[in-house]
Write an enzyme that holds these catalytic residues in place. Structure first.
Site, PDB file in Angstrom:
ATOM      1  N   GLU A   1      39.534  54.761 103.774  1.00  0.00           N
ATOM      2  CA  GLU A   1      40.483  54.687 104.883  1.00  0.00           C
ATOM      3  C   GLU A   1      39.845  54.469 106.250  1.00  0.00           C
ATOM      4  O   GLU A   1      40.474  53.901 107.135  1.00  0.00           O
ATOM      5  CB  GLU A   1      41.330  55.974 104.915  1.00  0.00           C
ATOM      6  CG  GLU A   1      42.213  56.191 103.704  1.00  0.00           C
ATOM      7  CD  GLU A   1      43.347  55.182 103.607  1.00  0.00           C
ATOM      8  OE1 GLU A   1      43.826  54.734 104.670  1.00  0.00           O
ATOM      9  OE2 GLU A   1      43.738  54.827 102.480  1.00  0.00           O
TER      10      GLU A   1
ATOM     11  N   SER B   1      80.661 101.288  75.516  1.00  0.00           N
ATOM     12  CA  SER B   1      79.824 102.371  74.973  1.00  0.00           C
ATOM     13  C   SER B   1      78.443 102.467  75.589  1.00  0.00           C
ATOM     14  O   SER B   1      77.672 103.372  75.223  1.00  0.00           O
ATOM     15  CB  SER B   1      79.707 102.208  73.458  1.00  0.00           C
ATOM     16  OG  SER B   1      80.963 102.383  72.842  1.00  0.00           O
TER      17      SER B   1
END
Length: 771
Positions: free
Chosen positions: A195, A473
């Protein structure tokens, strides 16, 4: 004589010269003034741009997303963690299985050992350095943990937590910040060669590169090469749009000059490598090399191979064009170009180049998610952050939220919900059945997994937290716990199982029935709970008092009002899976109430702990009582309403309780092993009947969960004050050990006071010899 003198007039030519000189001076003055104005404007503009740049660089460069982590897997002698669970955790963390670990992030496994070179990581206790560990296993779990650097046996070691997600802000940018010193130097060298080769020589702008690019572009008749430096790219990414115009390029160049003047090259590189756009993760932009390493390869930047680093540099040119999942050959070709440049500049040897260029792309398995989809659990996290931290985190950047989530438990729960709900829907012909499940960690006291919909990824109504349905229950163990805390009751105490009619004080009567529509006259307390018999439970609850039962529930963590009516004894109280998990977690924790949490710690951007409201633990149920109830719940799995679960896991000791509301509208199950407590609800959003019992609906989801996550048998150690008692099975009267026809049951020492005489005579010396 007077001489006449005539004044000579200037010629036209001299007049023209004078005018030119005048206009020249005026033009020069104007140009000078304009130049001064231009310089002033340029300086003012530079001062303005400099202030913008300084604000960005000197302050918080990015609003970093909050990172949300799972729990850290704790490894210590006798830890209930299996060999298989440890390997699954390492695979989820992206460790590489090798024959002999030589680098951080690698592990090897034999039949009963795992050697791992653990990464360093941050947690609430500070930075945890990398370590080489040897973990040995036996049938109970972890046998020992050894640090290989000095062969020392460790009391405890942790694996790093799994990064679950990053809570991004509205700009939708996502990144993991990596400081310059932790960015691999080979990656930086590759970046500069591809780059910006003159990065350390130019001052932010490279005129020769611009000229070279212009020539190439003119020859090609289109833009094929850029002349922007890394500094210019950073200026564009930080401050400018992506529009293509001369004005934008001028601003970009000017800002690059200022940035280069003000900041070091290393600071510029750090900013660039954390800012550069690297792709798209659905709606989120992937920015920076740190996140790109996780996104593409599923591992930290520091562990990438040369080939993988080269691919990241290759992607900078065009993350969409070179998308390696969509255009593999194109991405590989660009990567190979990067590798070739490294070879040409002596950054790679020929052997290294050949090895790297012949490597596959080594991408992350796309089925292994980088971001976890946990809508139900994250909704709990957000609620808790708000409740415990208030507005202190509203604008915080880069915080780290450490949670209690167990990724393996969550995965097992998701698989169980998807598979089992499909079977239940097919069996009942009810395609709109829904589910909510909460799994807790018995040791940590936190939520290990949560699902709020039959589609675990659905980010809507969270049934694990927000439903309110009769729990049936599931309430019964707390009725029995209330009784067993009184020395007058024990597991052998006979309870009436006869028709009963109760009035609510307003002229209405309630006549509870057993599920089998039969009455047995009387049953032992243990058998009444194991068989989930309604009438004996109501009789017991009325004896100990409704308010006492309600108090037991509240002390165990039930955070909702309980209507004090007899029907509460059979579960006519509304709750959620989270609420059920809380009270059963109290039972499983020896009666100790610890408010369930989803968050263990929050660190700020400087890794400092952010203080929060603390949640205190209390002893809700006596440990002796909790032990007796757990004994009964283990019998429920062996021979009671959950015996189908026991039959599927005959080699494991488990505890659990089924629950069903009136007209089979709601199916419930709560159960636990040595690791986890789970509460499951299955029902319909419109509250219609499902035709399911607790054992035929919710218990199936739990059973499937255990198949995906092998259970660890309960290790129940009797607390002080628990003895083996002997009782007359007909009367429940305490007997001496030598008496005939007695039954042995664990009991509180205070409730086992045997009589001197035996109801059925004493055992012979011969029978006693073989006990």
């Amino acid at each position: 004589m007077t001489k006449n003198i005539t004044k000579k007039r200037p010629s036209k030519k001299s007049k023209a010269k004078s005018t030119k000189r005048h206009w020249g001076k005026s033009l020069l003055s104007l140009l000078l003034k304009l130049s001064l104005i231009g310089v002033a404007i340029l300086v003012a503009w530079g001062i303005y741009l400099d202030s913008q740049i300084a604000q960005k660089f000197s302050g918080q460069q990015w609003h970093l997303p909050a990172q949300v982590f799972s729990r850290s897997l704790a490894l210590y002698p006798d830890a209930p963690v299996s060999h298989g669970q440890t390997i699954a955790e390492l695979n989820m963390l992206g460790y590489r299985k090798v024959a002999n670990p030589r680098r951080v992030g690698e592990y090897s496994a034999s039949q009963d050992k795992v050697e791992v070179w653990r990464r360093g990581f941050q947690n609430a206790n500070g930075w945890q350095h990398e370590q080489r560990l040897l973990i040995s296993f036996d049938a109970r779990g972890v046998a020992e943990v050894q640090r290989l650097s000095d062969n020392r046996q460790l009391a405890i070691a942790y694996l790093e937590p799994v990064l679950l997600d990053r809570m991004v802000t509205q700009d939708r940018e996502d990144r993991v910040f990596v400081p310059r010193e932790r960015i691999p130097q080979p990656l930086v060298e590759a970046l500069l060669l591809i780059e910006d080769r003159d990065f350390y020589q130019h001052h932010g702008v490279n005129p020769s590169a611009i000229a070279r690019a212009a020539v190439v572009n003119v020859k090609a008749g289109r833009t094929v090469q850029g002349g922007s430096t890394i500094t210019q790219q950073l200026a564009k990414n930080f401050f400018l749009s992506s529009e293509r115009s001369l004005w934008r390029k001028v601003r970009e160049a000017y800002m690059a000059l200022i940035i280069d003047f003000r900041y070091s090259k290393e600071a510029i590189l750090e900013a660039y490598l954390n800012e550069v756009y690297m792709g798209q993760d659905r709606a989120r932009g992937v920015h920076g090399m740190g996140l790109a390493a996780q996104f593409y390869f599923g591992r930290p930047l520091t562990e990438l191979t040369t080939s993988q680093q080269a691919l990241l540099i290759a992607l900078i040119k065009g993350p969409s064009y070179y998308n390696p999942w969509r255009y593999g050959e194109r991405a590989a070709s660009r990567r190979d170009l990067v590798l070739r440049v490294l070879l040409e500049h002596d950054k790679l040897t020929t052997e290294e180049y050949k090895l790297a260029v012949n490597q596959p792309l080594q991408l992350r398995d796309r089925d292994r998610r980088v971001r976890q989809s946990l809508p139900a659990f994250f909704s709990l996290v957000r609620q808790e952050l708000s409740a415990r931290y208030g507005n202190r985190l509203a604008n915080a950047s880069g915080i780290k939220v450490y949670t209690t989530l167990d990724p393996l438990a969550q995965k097992a729960a998701e698989q169980a919900v998807v598979a089992e709900m499909a079977r239940i829907k097919a069996r009942t012909k009810k395609s709109d059945l829904q589910v909510g499940i909460v799994v807790t960690d018995r040791y940590q006291g936190g939520v290990a997994a949560m699902i709020g919909d039959a589609n675990p990824n659905f980010a809507g109504f969270n049934r694990a937290l927000d439903i309110r349905r009769p729990i049936g229950s599931l309430v019964k163990p707390f009725v029995y716990a209330t009784a067993l805390s009184n020395p007058s009751y024990n597991l052998a105490t006979p309870l009436k199982d006869e028709a009963i009619s109760l009035s609510n004080g307003q002229g209405k009567t309630w006549q509870p029935k057993n599920v089998d529509k039969q009455f047995k006259g009387q049953v032992p307390l243990l058998d009444a709970l194991v068989g989930s018999r309604n009438v004996p439970t109501v009789n017991l609850g009325m004896e100990v008092g409704l308010n006492s039962v309600a108090a037991t529930l509240h002390q165990s963590g039930w955070r909702q009002d309980v209507s004090i009516y007899p029907s509460m004894l059979l579960g006519a109280i509304d709750g959620s899976p989270m609420m059920a998990a809380q009270i059963f977690h109290t039972l499983a924790d020896g009666g100790r109430y610890r408010p369930l949490t989803s968050i263990t710690a929050v660190l700020d951007n400087d890794n400092q702990l952010i203080e929060a409201d603390h949640r205190r633990a209390t002893q809700a149920i006596d440990p002796q009582t909790a032990y007796l109830v757990e004994y009964a719940l283990k019998e429920v799995v062996k021979r009671g309403t959950a015996k189908a679960l026991g039959a599927n896991f005959p080699s494991y000791v488990l505890a659990g309780k089924t629950g069903t509301s009136n007209d089979n509208r709601d199916s419930w199950f709560a159960g636990y092993d040595q690791n986890n407590v789970a509460a499951v609800w299955v029902g319909l959003d419109n509250n219609d009947t499902t035709g399911l019992y607790g054992s035929s609906g919710a218990m199936g989801v739990y059973q499937s969960f255990l198949k995906n996550r092998r259970p660890m048998s309960l290790r129940s150690t009797p607390p002080q004050g628990i003895v083996t008692g002997y009782f007359d099975p007909a009367t429940g009267q305490a007997q001496q050990k030598e008496c005939n026809a007695t039954i042995a049951r664990p009991a509180m020492k205070s409730s086992w006071q045997p009589t001197a005489n035996c109801s059925h005579g004493s055992k012979s010396w011969w029978n006693s010899l073989f006990e």
